[in-house]
Design an enzyme around this catalytic site. Sequence first.
Site, PDB file in Angstrom:
ATOM      1  N   ASP A 111       7.774  -3.484   7.331  1.00  0.00           N
ATOM      2  CA  ASP A 111       7.623  -2.046   7.563  1.00  0.00           C
ATOM      3  C   ASP A 111       6.555  -1.425   6.672  1.00  0.00           C
ATOM      4  O   ASP A 111       6.741  -1.287   5.467  1.00  0.00           O
ATOM      5  CB  ASP A 111       8.959  -1.335   7.325  1.00  0.00           C
ATOM      6  CG  ASP A 111       8.926   0.116   7.768  1.00  0.00           C
ATOM      7  OD1 ASP A 111       7.954   0.514   8.434  1.00  0.00           O
ATOM      8  OD2 ASP A 111       9.861   0.853   7.446  1.00  0.00           O
ATOM      9  N   ASP A 121       0.815   1.935  11.757  1.00  0.00           N
ATOM     10  CA  ASP A 121       2.212   1.652  11.436  1.00  0.00           C
ATOM     11  C   ASP A 121       2.699   0.423  12.182  1.00  0.00           C
ATOM     12  O   ASP A 121       2.523   0.314  13.402  1.00  0.00           O
ATOM     13  CB  ASP A 121       3.081   2.864  11.781  1.00  0.00           C
ATOM     14  CG  ASP A 121       4.527   2.664  11.382  1.00  0.00           C
ATOM     15  OD1 ASP A 121       4.780   2.227  10.244  1.00  0.00           O
ATOM     16  OD2 ASP A 121       5.421   2.943  12.205  1.00  0.00           O
TER      17      ASP A 121
END
Length: 481
Positions: free
Chosen positions: A163, A361
């Site tokens: 992440d 992301d």
Amino acid sequence: MAERVSIFSVLFALCFSVALSRTLPPQNPRTATLDVSASIQKTLEVFSPESTQLNQAFSPPSSSLSFRLHSRSTVHRAQHRDYKSLTLARLGRDAARAKSLQARLDLAISGIAVTDLEPDGDMVFEEEALRAPVISGTSQGSGEYFSRVGIGRPPSQVYMVLDTGSDVNWVQCAPCADCYQQTDPIYEPSSSTSFSPLTCETKQCKSLDVSMCRNNTCLYEVSYGDGSYTVGDFVTETVTFADSASVSDIAIGCGHNNEGLFVGAAGLIGLGAGALSFPSQINASSFSYCLVDRDSDNSSTLEFNSGTPYEAVTAPLIRNSKLDTFYYVDLTGLSVSGELLSIPPSSLRLAGTGDGGVIVDSGTAVTRLQSKAYASLRDAFANGTKSLPSTSGVALFDTCFDLSSMTSVEVPTLSFRFSNGKELALPAKNYVIPVDSNGTFCFAFAPTESSLSIIGNVQQQGTRVSFDLSKSTVGFSPNSC
């Protein structure tokens, strides 16, 4: 003699240019080919018995500090009846993820800072008597890619969510007051010789957004947008890479109380730009990952200190003074069919207030653009696909096609343009994707009314994304998994 040489030179140059034009593709092609049949076949293979076997093959890493990287489907076989229900579940998680990232940014911009967690579990803020969760990277277990990580000494191998939108690393720990189901056994601190709790006065403890001191040991909490959370001891541990290289004294949450839909992963590796992230703690000068196809059983790598490939399309990274976790890329334009679109610069620009901007992301699937930028992109793409049979939208996708009778189609090319003038051309399969096994394909971008735009992992698939932290650049290397 000179005249003969001159004529020969002209003829040679003419012949060479003709030959070159036959072998080299045009510099700015207006269309790209989408292999419809191959895409549909992949949706069917997701549910075949053979797909349950994890394919361990991957290209050798260029750095000894690497983790093996897998798509979500290879770690956790969700029980969906068909590919459309799988797609809808993915899009549901993705919507929650995008909202959670914006919520975290909103908290940062508002100036609300979390400093302590009272023993009763309430969060106390420096400004205003306001109680709210801290919004962090993942939401509803939305991590779509996992790394194989060794925790402790000797190392316990576990799957961890990758992440770039989070900083705090954590793993479920025994004894569990409340632990969700994961693929591997719960990590047992008592079996590790390198496990060491952090005291409240340490720099790592003071760097947490939410912390509490109990008996001079540091406790942490990370809460997520859907009500999921992890709470436990903040400790240091040894982390081992794929080739047995290891780093010691990494600050990591040892979660004894964890709730949420983390789909089989034991925890999370935070790759954000904050002080507690994994790259920051190992003083990495760079890191890179390559995201395999979301429906693939193949694996790739997450690598540290491996540098940016020479053929990469590079772009500047810019910092948000209000929030240091996210990686903002200086995206200035979008091209369709080789033509730069007319998009208001403000729709992509990071403002001095901390609002706006575009982040790269790993946890968000579908690229989000502010509504005006999205409308320009969608309209230009739709104008180039008038000959394709359209069908009704699916979930957050409003531009879809019925390609059930076709084996391949030509679609407009699509590129990102950055402030340094470089362009990243996307493969057709990274922006026209199947949403079922019956031939329904959709344009894989979505509008957002929030200020934050996001380049998601669907657009990153098959591309090695390299973050050069020392030079503040990001590089994109297509077909480099």
